[in-house]
Design an enzyme around this catalytic site. Structure first.
Site, PDB file in Angstrom:
ATOM      1  N   ASP A   1      -6.503  -1.756   1.637  1.00  0.00           N
ATOM      2  CA  ASP A   1      -7.216  -0.822   2.668  1.00  0.00           C
ATOM      3  C   ASP A   1      -7.676  -1.668   4.012  1.00  0.00           C
ATOM      4  OD1 ASP A   1      -7.479   1.540   3.862  1.00  0.00           O
ATOM      5  OD2 ASP A   1      -9.683   1.768   3.109  1.00  0.00           O
TER       6      ASP A   1
ATOM      7  N   ARG B   1       0.903  -1.166  -0.022  1.00  0.00           N
ATOM      8  CA  ARG B   1      -0.015   0.024  -0.035  1.00  0.00           C
ATOM      9  C   ARG B   1       0.744   1.304   0.040  1.00  0.00           C
ATOM     10  NH1 ARG B   1      -5.144   2.325   2.581  1.00  0.00           N
ATOM     11  NH2 ARG B   1      -5.042   4.121   1.677  1.00  0.00           N
TER      12      ARG B   1
ATOM     13  N   ARG C   1      -5.945   1.671  -4.508  1.00  0.00           N
ATOM     14  CA  ARG C   1      -5.313   1.005  -3.448  1.00  0.00           C
ATOM     15  C   ARG C   1      -4.847  -0.471  -3.479  1.00  0.00           C
ATOM     16  NH1 ARG C   1      -9.693   3.479   0.116  1.00  0.00           N
ATOM     17  NH2 ARG C   1      -9.788   5.041  -1.753  1.00  0.00           N
TER      18      ARG C   1
ATOM     19  N   ASP D   1      -9.544  -1.013   7.446  1.00  0.00           N
ATOM     20  CA  ASP D   1     -10.090   0.092   8.472  1.00  0.00           C
ATOM     21  C   ASP D   1     -10.546  -0.624   9.751  1.00  0.00           C
ATOM     22  OD1 ASP D   1      -9.752   2.162   6.888  1.00  0.00           O
ATOM     23  OD2 ASP D   1     -11.588   2.048   5.710  1.00  0.00           O
TER      24      ASP D   1
END
Length: 161
Positions: free
Chosen positions: A94, A82, A91, A96
Site C-alpha cells: 500500500d 496489489r 495487502r 499513500d
C-alpha cells in the site's frame, strides 16, 4: 521540485521485501527517493484479525503533479501484485501520499494531506523519524505534536533507516 512523503505498508508475503521493492519501483527520473524511515511493525487498525503490517515512510522529490503521483503509486502497487479485494484488508503493498509540499488537495480522487494520517501512529512514528518538526499544512501542528497526542496503537521499530 516538490518534497513529498509517502507511506508504505505491507502485511502479505515477504513484507520487508515488498517495502524495499516499493521504494525501488517508485524511483524514476521524475520521482527521486531521498531517504526512508526505519521500518515499524504495526498492529492492524481498521480490520483486526489480519497479519501485522510493516510500515515506513519515504521522503522524495518530484516534479509530478499530485494526481500524476497518485497514478505512479497506483501503478507501482499493481506491479507489486496489489489486488484491492477487501477495503482495509490484507495487502501486498500500500502506498499513500501523506504530504505533498505544503499543498492541500481535496478532490474525489485524492486528498492531501492524507485524511487519516493524523490518527495513525504507523504513519506518524516513521514520519517523525525523518522530519519531527515538519508542520501539517492544515492544523499547523508539527509531526512530533501530532504523534504526542495519539493514544494506543501498537508500533515497534524493527530496523534502522
Amino acid at each position: 521540485m516538490k518534497k513529498v512523503y509517502l507511506g508504505l505498508g505491507s502485511n502479505l508475503g515477504d513484507r520487508q521485501a515488498m517495502l524495499q521493492g516499493g521504494v525501488e519501483a517508485l524511483e524514476s527520473p521524475r520521482l527521486h527517493i531521498l531517504r526512508v524511515s526505519p521500518i515499524y511493525e504495526t498492529e492492524p487498525m481498521d480490520m483486526p484479525g489480519q497479519h501485522w503490517f510493516l510500515n515506513q515512510v519515504a521522503e522524495a522529490e518530484t516534479d509530478l503533479f499530485p494526481l500524476q503521483l497518485l497514478l505512479r503509486t497506483t501503478k507501482v502497487e499493481a506491479q507489486l501484485g496489489r489486488h484491492r479485494l477487501t477495503p482495509k484488508g490484507p495487502r501486498s503493498i500500500d502506498i499513500d501520499i501523506v504530504l505533498f509540499g505544503h499543498a492541500v488537495v481535496d478532490t474525489p480522487a485524492l486528498q492531501i494531506p492524507h485524511p487519516r494520517f493524523r490518527e495513525r501512529r504507523f504513519v506518524l512514528a516513521p514520519l517523525a523519524d525523518l522530519v519531527p518538526d515538519l508542520r501539517d499544512p492544515v492544523t499547523r501542528k508539527s509531526v512530533r505534536e501530532l504523534l504526542g497526542r495519539l493514544q494506543g496503537q501498537v508500533v515497534r521499530r524493527i530496523s534502522r533507516a
